[in-house]
Scaffold this active site. Sequence first.
Site, PDB file in Angstrom:
ATOM      1  N   TYR A 146     -19.902 -35.320 -26.217  1.00  0.00           N
ATOM      2  CA  TYR A 146     -19.418 -35.587 -27.575  1.00  0.00           C
ATOM      3  C   TYR A 146     -19.782 -36.806 -27.820  1.00  0.00           C
ATOM      4  O   TYR A 146     -19.946 -37.404 -29.123  1.00  0.00           O
ATOM      5  CB  TYR A 146     -18.138 -34.736 -27.933  1.00  0.00           C
ATOM      6  CG  TYR A 146     -17.665 -34.892 -29.142  1.00  0.00           C
ATOM      7  CD1 TYR A 146     -18.177 -34.137 -30.170  1.00  0.00           C
ATOM      8  CD2 TYR A 146     -16.554 -35.725 -29.332  1.00  0.00           C
ATOM      9  CE1 TYR A 146     -17.442 -34.151 -31.588  1.00  0.00           C
ATOM     10  CE2 TYR A 146     -15.689 -35.590 -30.794  1.00  0.00           C
ATOM     11  CZ  TYR A 146     -16.558 -34.812 -31.765  1.00  0.00           C
ATOM     12  OH  TYR A 146     -15.788 -34.952 -32.888  1.00  0.00           O
ATOM     13  N   LYS A 150     -22.162 -39.157 -30.594  1.00  0.00           N
ATOM     14  CA  LYS A 150     -21.535 -39.705 -31.845  1.00  0.00           C
ATOM     15  C   LYS A 150     -21.785 -41.240 -31.865  1.00  0.00           C
ATOM     16  O   LYS A 150     -22.424 -41.694 -32.743  1.00  0.00           O
ATOM     17  CB  LYS A 150     -19.903 -39.649 -31.906  1.00  0.00           C
ATOM     18  CG  LYS A 150     -19.555 -38.286 -31.985  1.00  0.00           C
ATOM     19  CD  LYS A 150     -19.507 -37.933 -33.531  1.00  0.00           C
ATOM     20  CE  LYS A 150     -18.869 -36.689 -34.004  1.00  0.00           C
ATOM     21  NZ  LYS A 150     -19.346 -36.044 -34.975  1.00  0.00           N
ATOM     22  N   GLU A 188      -8.959 -25.234 -31.208  1.00  0.00           N
ATOM     23  CA  GLU A 188      -8.005 -25.840 -31.818  1.00  0.00           C
ATOM     24  C   GLU A 188      -7.609 -27.255 -31.286  1.00  0.00           C
ATOM     25  O   GLU A 188      -7.654 -27.383 -30.078  1.00  0.00           O
ATOM     26  CB  GLU A 188      -6.806 -25.128 -32.130  1.00  0.00           C
ATOM     27  CG  GLU A 188      -6.056 -24.746 -30.818  1.00  0.00           C
ATOM     28  CD  GLU A 188      -6.616 -23.675 -30.158  1.00  0.00           C
ATOM     29  OE1 GLU A 188      -7.714 -23.241 -30.261  1.00  0.00           O
ATOM     30  OE2 GLU A 188      -5.954 -23.019 -29.268  1.00  0.00           O
ATOM     31  N   LYS A 189      -6.960 -28.256 -31.934  1.00  0.00           N
ATOM     32  CA  LYS A 189      -6.596 -29.683 -31.434  1.00  0.00           C
ATOM     33  C   LYS A 189      -5.190 -29.448 -31.213  1.00  0.00           C
ATOM     34  O   LYS A 189      -4.494 -28.663 -31.414  1.00  0.00           O
ATOM     35  CB  LYS A 189      -6.943 -30.702 -32.549  1.00  0.00           C
ATOM     36  CG  LYS A 189      -8.393 -30.539 -33.133  1.00  0.00           C
ATOM     37  CD  LYS A 189      -9.304 -31.313 -32.298  1.00  0.00           C
ATOM     38  CE  LYS A 189     -10.623 -31.230 -32.883  1.00  0.00           C
ATOM     39  NZ  LYS A 189     -10.744 -31.988 -34.221  1.00  0.00           N
ATOM     40  N   LYS A 197       2.184 -22.676 -30.701  1.00  0.00           N
ATOM     41  CA  LYS A 197       3.035 -22.573 -29.535  1.00  0.00           C
ATOM     42  C   LYS A 197       4.540 -22.482 -30.029  1.00  0.00           C
ATOM     43  O   LYS A 197       5.534 -21.501 -29.673  1.00  0.00           O
ATOM     44  CB  LYS A 197       2.859 -23.500 -28.408  1.00  0.00           C
ATOM     45  CG  LYS A 197       1.599 -23.163 -27.806  1.00  0.00           C
ATOM     46  CD  LYS A 197       1.335 -24.203 -26.651  1.00  0.00           C
ATOM     47  CE  LYS A 197      -0.102 -24.130 -26.074  1.00  0.00           C
ATOM     48  NZ  LYS A 197      -0.187 -25.072 -25.012  1.00  0.00           N
ATOM     49  N   ARG A 281      -4.447 -43.633 -26.576  1.00  0.00           N
ATOM     50  CA  ARG A 281      -5.341 -44.152 -27.792  1.00  0.00           C
ATOM     51  C   ARG A 281      -4.675 -44.318 -28.949  1.00  0.00           C
ATOM     52  O   ARG A 281      -3.821 -43.671 -29.542  1.00  0.00           O
ATOM     53  CB  ARG A 281      -6.518 -42.783 -27.947  1.00  0.00           C
ATOM     54  CG  ARG A 281      -7.489 -43.375 -29.186  1.00  0.00           C
ATOM     55  CD  ARG A 281      -8.494 -42.169 -29.331  1.00  0.00           C
ATOM     56  NE  ARG A 281      -9.388 -42.043 -28.354  1.00  0.00           N
ATOM     57  CZ  ARG A 281     -10.064 -40.941 -27.932  1.00  0.00           C
ATOM     58  NH1 ARG A 281      -9.840 -39.805 -28.738  1.00  0.00           N
ATOM     59  NH2 ARG A 281     -11.010 -40.990 -27.008  1.00  0.00           N
TER      60      ARG A 281
HETATM   61  P1  NAD Z   1     -14.766 -28.210 -37.675  1.00  0.00           P
HETATM   62  O1  NAD Z   1     -15.153 -27.474 -36.709  1.00  0.00           O
HETATM   63  O2  NAD Z   1     -13.631 -27.476 -38.349  1.00  0.00           O
HETATM   64  O3  NAD Z   1     -16.017 -28.373 -38.731  1.00  0.00           O
HETATM   65  C1  NAD Z   1     -17.303 -28.419 -38.205  1.00  0.00           C
HETATM   66  C2  NAD Z   1     -18.036 -27.263 -39.142  1.00  0.00           C
HETATM   67  O4  NAD Z   1     -19.537 -27.531 -38.746  1.00  0.00           O
HETATM   68  C3  NAD Z   1     -17.886 -25.844 -38.677  1.00  0.00           C
HETATM   69  O5  NAD Z   1     -17.531 -25.249 -39.917  1.00  0.00           O
HETATM   70  C4  NAD Z   1     -19.004 -25.295 -37.991  1.00  0.00           C
HETATM   71  O6  NAD Z   1     -19.221 -23.936 -38.521  1.00  0.00           O
HETATM   72  C5  NAD Z   1     -20.291 -26.442 -38.661  1.00  0.00           C
HETATM   73  N1  NAD Z   1     -21.487 -26.220 -37.819  1.00  0.00           N
HETATM   74  C6  NAD Z   1     -21.351 -26.126 -36.571  1.00  0.00           C
HETATM   75  N2  NAD Z   1     -22.679 -26.022 -36.229  1.00  0.00           N
HETATM   76  C7  NAD Z   1     -23.317 -25.806 -37.211  1.00  0.00           C
HETATM   77  C8  NAD Z   1     -24.854 -25.827 -37.624  1.00  0.00           C
HETATM   78  N3  NAD Z   1     -25.826 -25.428 -36.725  1.00  0.00           N
HETATM   79  N4  NAD Z   1     -25.169 -25.748 -38.855  1.00  0.00           N
HETATM   80  C9  NAD Z   1     -24.529 -25.932 -39.834  1.00  0.00           C
HETATM   81  N5  NAD Z   1     -22.966 -26.168 -39.622  1.00  0.00           N
HETATM   82  C10 NAD Z   1     -22.476 -26.060 -38.360  1.00  0.00           C
HETATM   83  O7  NAD Z   1     -14.675 -29.632 -37.392  1.00  0.00           O
HETATM   84  P2  NAD Z   1     -14.049 -30.716 -38.327  1.00  0.00           P
HETATM   85  O8  NAD Z   1     -12.342 -31.300 -37.796  1.00  0.00           O
HETATM   86  O9  NAD Z   1     -13.813 -30.519 -39.835  1.00  0.00           O
HETATM   87  O10 NAD Z   1     -14.923 -32.049 -37.978  1.00  0.00           O
HETATM   88  C11 NAD Z   1     -15.676 -32.539 -39.183  1.00  0.00           C
HETATM   89  C12 NAD Z   1     -16.453 -33.500 -38.620  1.00  0.00           C
HETATM   90  O11 NAD Z   1     -15.474 -34.706 -38.081  1.00  0.00           O
HETATM   91  C13 NAD Z   1     -17.286 -33.449 -37.334  1.00  0.00           C
HETATM   92  O12 NAD Z   1     -18.398 -34.275 -37.287  1.00  0.00           O
HETATM   93  C14 NAD Z   1     -16.447 -33.881 -36.185  1.00  0.00           C
HETATM   94  O13 NAD Z   1     -17.040 -34.333 -35.014  1.00  0.00           O
HETATM   95  C15 NAD Z   1     -15.793 -34.907 -36.953  1.00  0.00           C
HETATM   96  N6  NAD Z   1     -14.400 -35.411 -36.380  1.00  0.00           N
HETATM   97  C16 NAD Z   1     -13.370 -34.606 -36.473  1.00  0.00           C
HETATM   98  C17 NAD Z   1     -12.176 -34.972 -35.999  1.00  0.00           C
HETATM   99  C18 NAD Z   1     -10.915 -34.389 -36.053  1.00  0.00           C
HETATM  100  O14 NAD Z   1      -9.703 -34.903 -35.790  1.00  0.00           O
HETATM  101  N7  NAD Z   1     -10.773 -33.244 -36.650  1.00  0.00           N
HETATM  102  C19 NAD Z   1     -12.027 -36.075 -35.011  1.00  0.00           C
HETATM  103  C20 NAD Z   1     -13.315 -36.841 -34.925  1.00  0.00           C
HETATM  104  C21 NAD Z   1     -14.608 -36.415 -35.396  1.00  0.00           C
END
Ligand code: NAD
Length: 323
Positions: A146, A150, A188-189, A197, A281
């Site tokens: 991942y 990125k 989930e995170k 939990k 971190r």
């Molecule tokens: P999330 O998993 O809730 O949302 C990502 C969405 O992308 C999902 O709804 C999923 O169905 C969609 N998706 C996946 N594959 C797809 C495809 N092939 N075509 C179309 N849609 C697709 O995650 P999030 O937490 O909302 O994260 C959003 C962005 O932020 C992502 O790029 C993630 O890597 C980045 N990010 C999030 C966090 C965090 O703490 N939540 C941290 C670092 C980076």
Amino acid sequence: MKKVLVTGAGGFIGHHLTKFLVERGYWVRGVDVKLPEYEATAAHEFELLDLRRWDNCLTATRGVNEVYALAANMGGIGFIHSHKAEISRDNVLINIHTLDAARVQGVSRLLYTSSACIYPGYLQDKPDVTPLKEEDAYPADPEDGYGWEKLYTERVCRHYTEDYGLETRTVRFHNIFGPLGTYDGGREKSPAAICRKVALAKDEDVIDVWGDGKQTRSYCYIDDCVEGIYRLMRSDFREPLNLGQDRMITIDELVDIVAKVAGKQIEKQHDLSKPQGVRGRNSDNSLLRKVLDWEPIISLEEGLARTYEWIRGELVKTGRIAG
Ligand code: NAD
């Protein structure tokens, strides 16, 4: 009215961002492979499209001025560690196709959502780490699937700006959490997992905690996250920027805060067989403050209280705990 595309609009951050942008008068097209799980979308138009496919990316980006690219195949630490090939393949396809479709369709600006997972492992090898500055990303040693994807896409965004004049903005999120996010099922995170939990536990129960509980992180509430995204998109800053809180806590402290919010005495049982990610971190927010003249303001206690209440409500709704 400015027309924008939010990809990943069925996901956690994309759903909140869509609502935020509609409230500010934007016309929003949401795209995802799934609809938002917990509430109807606020988007004016929502299309179910698999953005790994080039033709779908061309469809998604038609007629919009700006793209907020949030679609990604991702999850918490357990999922990221065990799905490296799938994550790398899907996210490279999604991101390169989205970026190039935006270029072809004449989009003026694209926001790319990167992650603190791009920071080198060698700077995160103890709980009491120095907060990470944007310039610390190199020499590169990101998370091994991942994180590499990125970091690679961050570079491609920069090249698209330099070679094609497509304005890109790149945000590095540090653990975003809040209501309406995945709280079960393996993706989930940590904040959502711990809220679930604790909500499922009775007073004085024991819950399992991944790792020895001394690993550290900082956590940022979703409302601050969408505000920060929006400010960055409106700024003229082209380099990657951290977006997170800079209050570092251990996972054990996170559990204690949630237990206090819930009004329960909770014992922790540490499971050392589970992945815990980097040892420590934290976000250095000096550049964030300078560039955006702003930083996240919602306290961890307040954010966790709102998140806990929402997850508890979902567990009641689905019959897993009594109301
Ligand atoms: P999330 O998993 O809730 O949302 C990502 C969405 O992308 C999902 O709804 C999923 O169905 C969609 N998706 C996946 N594959 C797809 C495809 N092939 N075509 C179309 N849609 C697709 O995650 P999030 O937490 O909302 O994260 C959003 C962005 O932020 C992502 O790029 C993630 O890597 C980045 N990010 C999030 C966090 C965090 O703490 N939540 C941290 C670092 C980076």
